[in-house]
Design a protein around this motif. Structure first.
Motif, PDB file in Angstrom:
ATOM      1  N   ARG A 122       9.664  -3.722  -7.989  1.00 11.66           N
ATOM      2  CA  ARG A 122       8.869  -4.318  -9.071  1.00 11.66           C
ATOM      3  C   ARG A 122       8.922  -3.484 -10.347  1.00 11.66           C
ATOM      4  N   ILE A 123      10.120  -3.082 -10.745  1.00 15.07           N
ATOM      5  CA  ILE A 123      10.275  -2.306 -11.971  1.00 15.07           C
ATOM      6  C   ILE A 123       9.915  -3.169 -13.175  1.00 15.07           C
ATOM      7  N   ARG A 124       9.062  -2.632 -14.038  1.00 11.81           N
ATOM      8  CA  ARG A 124       8.717  -3.285 -15.296  1.00 11.81           C
ATOM      9  C   ARG A 124       8.798  -2.256 -16.419  1.00 11.81           C
ATOM     10  N   ASP A 125       9.175  -2.738 -17.597  1.00  8.89           N
ATOM     11  CA  ASP A 125       9.196  -1.889 -18.797  1.00  8.89           C
ATOM     12  C   ASP A 125      10.056  -0.645 -18.620  1.00  8.89           C
ATOM     13  N   ALA A 126      11.206  -0.806 -17.986  1.00  7.82           N
ATOM     14  CA  ALA A 126      12.105   0.322 -17.776  1.00  7.82           C
ATOM     15  C   ALA A 126      12.953   0.593 -19.016  1.00  7.82           C
ATOM     16  N   ARG A 127      13.307   1.854 -19.189  1.00  8.98           N
ATOM     17  CA  ARG A 127      14.377   2.189 -20.123  1.00  8.98           C
ATOM     18  C   ARG A 127      15.686   1.880 -19.420  1.00  8.98           C
ATOM     19  N   ILE A 128      16.565   1.140 -20.059  1.00  9.55           N
ATOM     20  CA  ILE A 128      17.770   0.645 -19.396  1.00  9.55           C
ATOM     21  C   ILE A 128      19.012   1.159 -20.114  1.00  9.55           C
ATOM     22  N   GLY A 129      19.949   1.706 -19.317  1.00  9.31           N
ATOM     23  CA  GLY A 129      21.202   2.204 -19.854  1.00  9.31           C
ATOM     24  C   GLY A 129      21.726   3.327 -18.986  1.00  9.31           C
ATOM     25  N   PRO A 130      22.888   3.907 -19.311  1.00  2.07           N
ATOM     26  CA  PRO A 130      23.372   5.076 -18.569  1.00  2.07           C
ATOM     27  C   PRO A 130      22.343   6.209 -18.667  1.00  2.07           C
ATOM     28  N   LEU A 131      22.099   6.882 -17.559  1.00  2.00           N
ATOM     29  CA  LEU A 131      21.064   7.913 -17.579  1.00  2.00           C
ATOM     30  C   LEU A 131      21.357   9.005 -18.596  1.00  2.00           C
ATOM     31  N   GLU A 132      22.639   9.285 -18.792  1.00  2.00           N
ATOM     32  CA  GLU A 132      23.003  10.329 -19.756  1.00  2.00           C
ATOM     33  C   GLU A 132      22.516   9.975 -21.166  1.00  2.00           C
ATOM     34  N   GLN A 133      22.311   8.696 -21.445  1.00  2.00           N
ATOM     35  CA  GLN A 133      21.885   8.263 -22.775  1.00  2.00           C
ATOM     36  C   GLN A 133      20.386   8.023 -22.885  1.00  2.00           C
ATOM     37  N   ILE A 134      19.744   7.650 -21.799  1.00  4.18           N
ATOM     38  CA  ILE A 134      18.338   7.230 -21.909  1.00  4.18           C
ATOM     39  C   ILE A 134      17.338   8.284 -21.427  1.00  4.18           C
ATOM     40  N   LEU A 135      17.790   9.285 -20.669  1.00  5.25           N
ATOM     41  CA  LEU A 135      16.880  10.364 -20.294  1.00  5.25           C
ATOM     42  C   LEU A 135      16.683  11.293 -21.490  1.00  5.25           C
ATOM     43  N   GLU A 136      15.432  11.650 -21.752  1.00  3.54           N
ATOM     44  CA  GLU A 136      15.118  12.583 -22.834  1.00  3.54           C
ATOM     45  C   GLU A 136      15.130  14.010 -22.294  1.00  3.54           C
ATOM     46  N   PRO A 137      15.452  14.998 -23.141  1.00  4.87           N
ATOM     47  CA  PRO A 137      15.505  16.392 -22.669  1.00  4.87           C
ATOM     48  C   PRO A 137      14.211  16.880 -22.015  1.00  4.87           C
ATOM     49  N   ASP A 138      13.059  16.332 -22.454  1.00  3.70           N
ATOM     50  CA  ASP A 138      11.792  16.788 -21.889  1.00  3.70           C
ATOM     51  C   ASP A 138      11.279  15.879 -20.775  1.00  3.70           C
ATOM     52  N   ASP A 139      12.080  14.925 -20.329  1.00  5.88           N
ATOM     53  CA  ASP A 139      11.664  14.079 -19.215  1.00  5.88           C
ATOM     54  C   ASP A 139      11.460  14.922 -17.965  1.00  5.88           C
ATOM     55  N   ARG A 140      10.419  14.596 -17.224  1.00  8.89           N
ATOM     56  CA  ARG A 140      10.171  15.219 -15.930  1.00  8.89           C
ATOM     57  C   ARG A 140      10.424  14.158 -14.859  1.00  8.89           C
ATOM     58  N   ILE A 141      11.401  14.439 -13.982  1.00 12.41           N
ATOM     59  CA  ILE A 141      11.843  13.454 -13.007  1.00 12.41           C
ATOM     60  C   ILE A 141      11.102  13.647 -11.695  1.00 12.41           C
ATOM     61  N   VAL A 142      10.412  12.597 -11.282  1.00 13.39           N
ATOM     62  CA  VAL A 142       9.715  12.595  -9.999  1.00 13.39           C
ATOM     63  C   VAL A 142      10.719  12.405  -8.871  1.00 13.39           C
ATOM     64  N   LYS A 143      11.636  11.456  -9.084  1.00  8.39           N
ATOM     65  CA  LYS A 143      12.651  11.185  -8.064  1.00  8.39           C
ATOM     66  C   LYS A 143      13.874  10.571  -8.738  1.00  8.39           C
ATOM     67  N   LEU A 144      15.033  11.124  -8.438  1.00  7.68           N
ATOM     68  CA  LEU A 144      16.311  10.601  -8.896  1.00  7.68           C
ATOM     69  C   LEU A 144      16.956   9.862  -7.731  1.00  7.68           C
ATOM     70  N   LEU A 145      17.379   8.623  -7.965  1.00  4.11           N
ATOM     71  CA  LEU A 145      17.944   7.789  -6.911  1.00  4.11           C
ATOM     72  C   LEU A 145      19.410   7.512  -7.195  1.00  4.11           C
ATOM     73  N   SER A 146      20.213   7.542  -6.153  1.00  9.03           N
ATOM     74  CA  SER A 146      21.631   7.214  -6.269  1.00  9.03           C
ATOM     75  C   SER A 146      22.015   6.255  -5.148  1.00  9.03           C
ATOM     76  N   ARG A 147      22.728   5.197  -5.496  1.00  5.13           N
ATOM     77  CA  ARG A 147      23.151   4.201  -4.516  1.00  5.13           C
ATOM     78  C   ARG A 147      24.642   3.919  -4.688  1.00  5.13           C
ATOM     79  N   LEU A 148      25.344   3.751  -3.573  1.00  4.28           N
ATOM     80  CA  LEU A 148      26.763   3.406  -3.600  1.00  4.28           C
ATOM     81  C   LEU A 148      26.962   2.195  -2.707  1.00  4.28           C
ATOM     82  N   ASP A 149      26.953   1.026  -3.303  1.00  8.20           N
ATOM     83  CA  ASP A 149      27.070  -0.213  -2.532  1.00  8.20           C
ATOM     84  C   ASP A 149      28.357  -0.230  -1.721  1.00  8.20           C
ATOM     85  N   GLY A 150      28.244  -0.638  -0.455  1.00  7.67           N
ATOM     86  CA  GLY A 150      29.398  -0.725   0.427  1.00  7.67           C
ATOM     87  C   GLY A 150      29.666   0.527   1.223  1.00  7.67           C
ATOM     88  N   ALA A 151      29.000   1.606   0.904  1.00  9.98           N
ATOM     89  CA  ALA A 151      29.216   2.867   1.625  1.00  9.98           C
ATOM     90  C   ALA A 151      28.444   2.862   2.938  1.00  9.98           C
TER      91      ALA A 151
END
Length: 301
Positions: free
Chosen positions: A157-186
């Motif tokens: 139920r993601i709402r109001d997300a910043r959307i784009g490559p993480l390298e472009q949309i993460l700010e230097p002072d962002d504090r990450i609670v959890k980073l998720l990575s998915r590889l479909d088909g793996a």
């Protein structure tokens, strides 16, 4: 099976010692429909009426706790039928595999253990090189940052997300609670192990969704076990006074830390094999069965 068969060789000792119950949510207390089963609801209510608090310890972010809010509303609606006895409100919930302690009653974050943006982006860079098709999303203290293709598969139920490559949309002072990575088909286990091999010097890596090639990355050393241990220490509760339930790899350290840790038989076979105690599976209301037997034994003391 006797009435205390699930409690082990010394059920009276367990009944005397347990002061707190900690439990995972998905696959342990709630199913694919994200609902609590009736028998589980009754067991949780009986537990708290007996004076034993329950702490929910989940991989879910704080924005995705609607099953607990639904449970709280249900408790309020049945209070008159419970003889007018006040129902115990749901308070602190340990979220995001221990990264957040969230107060549902006050809708506030009580504490957080977060990853800095530079370390998160270094992990993303390494994983893109090893797994070119991988997708990424980040739960941050200021909201979700997600790649466009991520949103088509996300069920939180993601709402109001910043959307784009993480390298472009993460700010230097962002504090990450959890980073998720998915590889479909793996193959899920192979992908998670590959992620761990690539970035375990930067982040902790775990896996909580069966049959999904999804890796969950967070602050090094972070787990449900550490967050629960700190929560209990603040309340003067020792490990041997904790009864815990879980079913996946992100629950393992918590189950091994608790004095009475139960893996559900329906969970990850490796977790079941690594934990001394086993509860019946989710479809058999395994948590409820153990709690019912615990309360019956306490009443007989």
């Amino acid at each position: 099976m006797s009435s205390v068969g699930l409690l082990g060789p010394d059920p009276q000792r367990m009944a005397r010692e347990v002061r707190l119950v900690a439990s995972d949510l998905d696959g342990t207390l709630i199913g694919p429909d994200f609902r609590f089963r009736p028998r589980t609801q009754e067991a949780l209510t009986s537990l708290e009426q007996a004076g034993i608090p329950i702490v929910f310890v989940t991989g879910r972010p704080s924005r995705w706790l609607h099953p607990l809010r639904d449970l709280h509303r249900l408790r309020e609606s049945v209070a008159p039928r419970a003889g007018g006895r006040e129902q115990t409100p749901i308070g602190a919930v340990i979220c995001s595999n221990g990264a957040l302690v969230y107060d549902m009653a006050g809708d506030t974050v009580l504490s957080s253990s977060t990853l800095g943006a530079p370390a998160a982006l270094e992990a993303v860079a390494r994983l893109r090189a090893r797994f070119p098709g991988a997708l990424f999303s980040a739960e941050t203290l200021r909201g979700v940052a997600a790649e466009p293709r991520w949103l088509t598969r996300d069920r939180t139920r993601i709402r109001d997300a910043r959307i784009g490559p993480l390298e472009q949309i993460l700010e230097p002072d962002d504090r990450i609670v959890k980073l998720l990575s998915r590889l479909d088909g793996a193959v899920p286990e192979e992908f998670v192990e590959g992620v761990r091999a690539e970035v375990s010097d930067l982040v902790s890596v775990t896996h909580s969704v069966p049959r999904e090639p999804l890796a969950e990355l967070a602050l090094p050393g972070l787990s449900k076990a550490e967050a629960l241990a700190e929560h209990c220490a603040q309340r003067g509760i020792s490990a041997h006074e904790v009864l815990a339930f879980g079913d996946m790899q992100n629950d393992l350290r918590m189950l091994q830390w608790a004095g009475y840790g139960y893996a559900l038989r329906s969970g990850d076979p490796a977790v079941v094999a690594a934990v001394e105690r086993t509860a019946p599976g989710f479809d058999d209301d395994g948590v409820a069965q153990v709690l019912e037997q615990l309360l019956a034994q306490r009443a007989a003391l």
